[in-house]
Scaffold this motif. Structure first.
Motif, PDB file in Angstrom:
ATOM      1  N   ALA A  13       0.848  -1.198   0.000  1.00 26.82           N
ATOM      2  CA  ALA A  13       0.000   0.000   0.000  1.00 26.82           C
ATOM      3  C   ALA A  13       0.879   1.241   0.000  1.00 26.82           C
ATOM      4  CB  ALA A  13      -0.916   0.017   1.229  1.00 26.82           C
ATOM      5  N   GLY A  14       0.292   2.346  -0.453  1.00 27.21           N
ATOM      6  CA  GLY A  14       0.978   3.634  -0.383  1.00 27.21           C
ATOM      7  C   GLY A  14       1.771   4.025  -1.612  1.00 27.21           C
ATOM      8  N   GLU A  15       1.550   3.306  -2.724  1.00 24.77           N
ATOM      9  CA  GLU A  15       2.293   3.612  -3.944  1.00 24.77           C
ATOM     10  C   GLU A  15       2.064   5.055  -4.406  1.00 24.77           C
ATOM     11  OE1 GLU A  15       1.270  -0.832  -4.230  1.00 24.77           O
ATOM     12  OE2 GLU A  15       0.354   0.991  -3.451  1.00 24.77           O
ATOM     13  N   TYR A  16       3.051   5.599  -5.078  1.00 26.25           N
ATOM     14  CA  TYR A  16       3.091   6.959  -5.616  1.00 26.25           C
ATOM     15  C   TYR A  16       3.178   8.015  -4.514  1.00 26.25           C
ATOM     16  CZ  TYR A  16       2.335   5.081 -10.273  1.00 26.25           C
ATOM     17  OH  TYR A  16       2.487   4.394 -11.448  1.00 26.25           O
ATOM     18  N   ALA A  17       2.306   7.969  -3.514  1.00 27.96           N
ATOM     19  CA  ALA A  17       2.415   8.943  -2.430  1.00 27.96           C
ATOM     20  C   ALA A  17       3.746   8.804  -1.711  1.00 27.96           C
ATOM     21  CB  ALA A  17       1.261   8.774  -1.436  1.00 27.96           C
ATOM     22  N   VAL A  18       4.288   7.583  -1.669  1.00 27.74           N
ATOM     23  CA  VAL A  18       5.557   7.335  -0.967  1.00 27.74           C
ATOM     24  C   VAL A  18       6.723   8.072  -1.610  1.00 27.74           C
ATOM     25  CG1 VAL A  18       6.260   5.283  -2.268  1.00 27.74           C
ATOM     26  CG2 VAL A  18       6.914   5.497   0.142  1.00 27.74           C
ATOM     27  N   LEU A  19       6.536   8.581  -2.808  1.00 27.97           N
ATOM     28  CA  LEU A  19       7.581   9.388  -3.443  1.00 27.97           C
ATOM     29  C   LEU A  19       7.827  10.687  -2.695  1.00 27.97           C
ATOM     30  CD1 LEU A  19       6.424   8.862  -7.140  1.00 27.97           C
ATOM     31  CD2 LEU A  19       8.497   7.915  -6.096  1.00 27.97           C
ATOM     32  N   GLU A  20       6.844  11.109  -1.902  1.00 30.72           N
ATOM     33  CA  GLU A  20       6.950  12.363  -1.155  1.00 30.72           C
ATOM     34  C   GLU A  20       7.341  12.081   0.292  1.00 30.72           C
ATOM     35  OE1 GLU A  20       6.580  15.088  -2.803  1.00 30.72           O
ATOM     36  OE2 GLU A  20       5.448  14.459  -4.578  1.00 30.72           O
ATOM     37  N   PRO A  21       8.330  12.786   0.831  1.00 32.14           N
ATOM     38  CA  PRO A  21       8.700  12.594   2.242  1.00 32.14           C
ATOM     39  C   PRO A  21       7.494  12.768   3.163  1.00 32.14           C
ATOM     40  CG  PRO A  21      10.354  13.935   1.135  1.00 32.14           C
ATOM     41  CD  PRO A  21       9.208  13.773   0.167  1.00 32.14           C
ATOM     42  N   GLY A  22       7.401  11.928   4.180  1.00 34.60           N
ATOM     43  CA  GLY A  22       6.310  12.025   5.145  1.00 34.60           C
ATOM     44  C   GLY A  22       5.077  11.237   4.774  1.00 34.60           C
ATOM     45  N   HIS A  23       5.097  10.561   3.629  1.00 33.49           N
ATOM     46  CA  HIS A  23       3.935   9.794   3.188  1.00 33.49           C
ATOM     47  C   HIS A  23       4.315   8.315   3.146  1.00 33.49           C
ATOM     48  CE1 HIS A  23       1.439  13.281   2.114  1.00 33.49           C
ATOM     49  NE2 HIS A  23       2.613  13.846   1.895  1.00 33.49           N
ATOM     50  N   PRO A  24       3.779   7.528   4.093  1.00 31.30           N
ATOM     51  CA  PRO A  24       4.262   6.154   4.271  1.00 31.30           C
ATOM     52  C   PRO A  24       3.730   5.185   3.225  1.00 31.30           C
ATOM     53  CG  PRO A  24       2.460   6.602   5.780  1.00 31.30           C
ATOM     54  CD  PRO A  24       2.759   7.901   5.079  1.00 31.30           C
ATOM     55  N   ALA A  25       4.467   4.094   3.093  1.00 32.88           N
ATOM     56  CA  ALA A  25       4.036   2.943   2.303  1.00 32.88           C
ATOM     57  C   ALA A  25       4.325   1.695   3.123  1.00 32.88           C
ATOM     58  CB  ALA A  25       4.759   2.885   0.966  1.00 32.88           C
ATOM     59  N   ILE A  26       3.719   0.586   2.700  1.00 31.09           N
ATOM     60  CA  ILE A  26       3.969  -0.720   3.320  1.00 31.09           C
ATOM     61  C   ILE A  26       4.500  -1.639   2.236  1.00 31.09           C
ATOM     62  CG2 ILE A  26       2.944  -2.679   4.531  1.00 31.09           C
ATOM     63  CD1 ILE A  26       0.728  -0.698   5.469  1.00 31.09           C
ATOM     64  N   LEU A  27       5.595  -2.353   2.547  1.00 35.73           N
ATOM     65  CA  LEU A  27       6.207  -3.272   1.605  1.00 35.73           C
ATOM     66  C   LEU A  27       6.477  -4.603   2.286  1.00 35.73           C
ATOM     67  CD1 LEU A  27       7.945  -0.303   1.424  1.00 35.73           C
ATOM     68  CD2 LEU A  27       8.696  -1.396  -0.675  1.00 35.73           C
ATOM     69  N   VAL A  28       6.703  -5.635   1.453  1.00 45.47           N
ATOM     70  CA  VAL A  28       7.193  -6.913   1.961  1.00 45.47           C
ATOM     71  C   VAL A  28       8.396  -7.347   1.146  1.00 45.47           C
ATOM     72  CG1 VAL A  28       5.029  -7.792   2.906  1.00 45.47           C
ATOM     73  CG2 VAL A  28       5.573  -8.200   0.493  1.00 45.47           C
ATOM     74  N   ALA A  29       9.334  -8.004   1.816  1.00 41.40           N
ATOM     75  CA  ALA A  29      10.415  -8.703   1.127  1.00 41.40           C
ATOM     76  C   ALA A  29       9.956 -10.134   0.865  1.00 41.40           C
ATOM     77  CB  ALA A  29      11.681  -8.700   1.983  1.00 41.40           C
ATOM     78  N   LEU A  30      10.371 -10.696  -0.271  1.00 52.48           N
ATOM     79  CA  LEU A  30       9.902 -12.011  -0.695  1.00 52.48           C
ATOM     80  C   LEU A  30      11.056 -12.992  -0.842  1.00 52.48           C
ATOM     81  CD1 LEU A  30       7.416 -10.698  -3.381  1.00 52.48           C
ATOM     82  CD2 LEU A  30       6.817 -11.627  -1.132  1.00 52.48           C
ATOM     83  N   ASP A  31      10.719 -14.278  -0.796  1.00 50.33           N
ATOM     84  CA  ASP A  31      11.754 -15.312  -0.804  1.00 50.33           C
ATOM     85  C   ASP A  31      12.212 -15.691  -2.211  1.00 50.33           C
ATOM     86  OD1 ASP A  31       9.399 -16.568  -1.532  1.00 50.33           O
ATOM     87  OD2 ASP A  31       9.681 -18.307  -0.211  1.00 50.33           O
TER      88      ASP A  31
END
Length: 360
Positions: A13-31
């Motif tokens: 979640a949080g794609e594109y907005a995360v390009l701006e400081p202060g706007h969070p995203a959620i990511l996962v690392a995969l195997d």
């Protein structure tokens, strides 16, 4: 010989907005990983990759410089990773050496098509980590993130660098990017040692622990997308439609913060609700910017998942590649996956790479 691995990633979640400081995203690392191996060499070094088997890349030293024929160079991220590590090595009075670098990637299919799992970030992280060990630089994970972020940003010129964070730290992450103008300025004026020691304005990386009943399902449309080109198009809309863009940022920040709060409180219903809301917010961004973020294939992927009770959205920049589904034991995954298959949507057999097991 030194061998390291770096995992791929997906945005939740949080794609594109995360390009701006202060706007969070959620990511996962995969195997799925990129593996880099370094061997000491004499006189002439090589860079080899199974993905570019037809490319015979040789290099040599001229003083402290690497010399090679740029006409045959598919390795821009790798070479920039090498450059920043060797700059730091020189600052720490390490003599530069000659070596062979071998790269192997699991982030593509057998035909070489990328799944959208952040291969450029993973290969940058793995290169930085491997050479940091080769030169015996004692770096923390945050240092590795910063070095790899510098290298990747120098090549791509845009992006949040969240994929770098996922490859370094593993697991589920909340990520907010740093001030890029600040980084450009300090790189011109300070040593790399000073830049690594600095607090990076806006940067936040938090490891998240998701509810035990949460399951992640990943579908692939089979259509690769160019993240940097899509980001460039959204950047045009950012200036052309400022009011709508700022409203998008506000909505995204509130939505992603609510998902993070749901994860912290182990509230799966809140997480699923937030995923659906984030999809709607991103679809609005695509509509007012005129960018085809959610393709018909991604829309179909999401709709099938929603029909079976999953919370779905596209992952990353959109325009193709992957969609993610948050599911639990109440979702009939077998029927969902079967329906995907009838629509030529591949289910990727991937699991989250746990931060406690992280090897980068």
């Amino acid at each position: 010989m030194i061998t390291v691995k770096a995992p791929g990633k997906l945005y939740i979640a949080g794609e594109y907005a995360v390009l701006e400081p202060g706007h969070p995203a959620i990511l996962v690392a995969l195997d799925r990983f990129i593996t880099v191996t370094v061997f000491e060499a004499e006189n002439q070094g090589t860079i080899n990759s199974q993905q570019y088997a037809e490319t015979d890349f040789h290099w040599r030293r001229q003083g402290d410089q690497m010399v090679f024929d740029n006409r045959d160079n598919p390795f821009h991220y790798i070479l920039e990773g090498i450059r920043v590590v060797e700059m730091l090595a020189l600052e720490q009075d390490r003599p530069l050496r000659i070596y062979d670098l071998n790269i192997n990637s699991e982030l593509e299919d057998q035909g070489g098509r990328k799944f959208g799992l952040g291969s450029s970030a993973a290969v940058t992280v793995a290169t930085v980590k491997a050479l940091s060990e080769f030169y015996q630089l004692e770096l923390s994970r945050l240092d590795i993130f910063k070095l790899a972020a510098i290298a990747h940003f120098n090549i791509q010129g845009n992006g949040s660098l969240g994929d770098i964070a996922a490859s370094v730290f593993g697991g589920w992450l909340a990520f907010s990017t740093f001030d890029k103008d600040w980084l450009r300025t300090v790189l011109k004026n300070d040593s790399l040692t000073q830049v690594l020691a600095s607090e990076w304005p806006g940067l936040k990386i938090e490891i998240l622990h998701v509810p035990a009943e949460l399951e992640l399902l990943i579908g692939w449309t089979g259509s690769p997308a160019s993240t940097s080109r899509l980001v460039d198009k959204i950047t045009i809309a950012k200036f052309a439609k400022k009011d709508q863009y700022h409203e998008f940022l506000r909505q995204s920040r509130n939505c992603v913060q609510s998902i993070i709060a749901g994860i912290r409180s182990q509230n799966l219903a809140a997480v699923k609700s937030g995923i659906r809301e984030n999809r709607a917010i991103l679809r609005q961004l695509g509509a007012f910017s005129g960018v085809n973020i959610e393709t018909p294939e991604l829309k179909q992927l999401c709709q099938i998942a929603e029909n079976y009770g999953g919370a779905a959205k596209f992952s990353g920049a959109g325009g193709g590649d992957c969609g993610i589904v948050i599911t639990d034991r109440y979702v009939d995954q077998a029927r969902l996956i079967s329906e995907w298959g009838r629509q030529q949507i591949a289910t990727l057999p991937l699991a989250v790479f746990d931060a406690s097991e992280a090897i980068v």
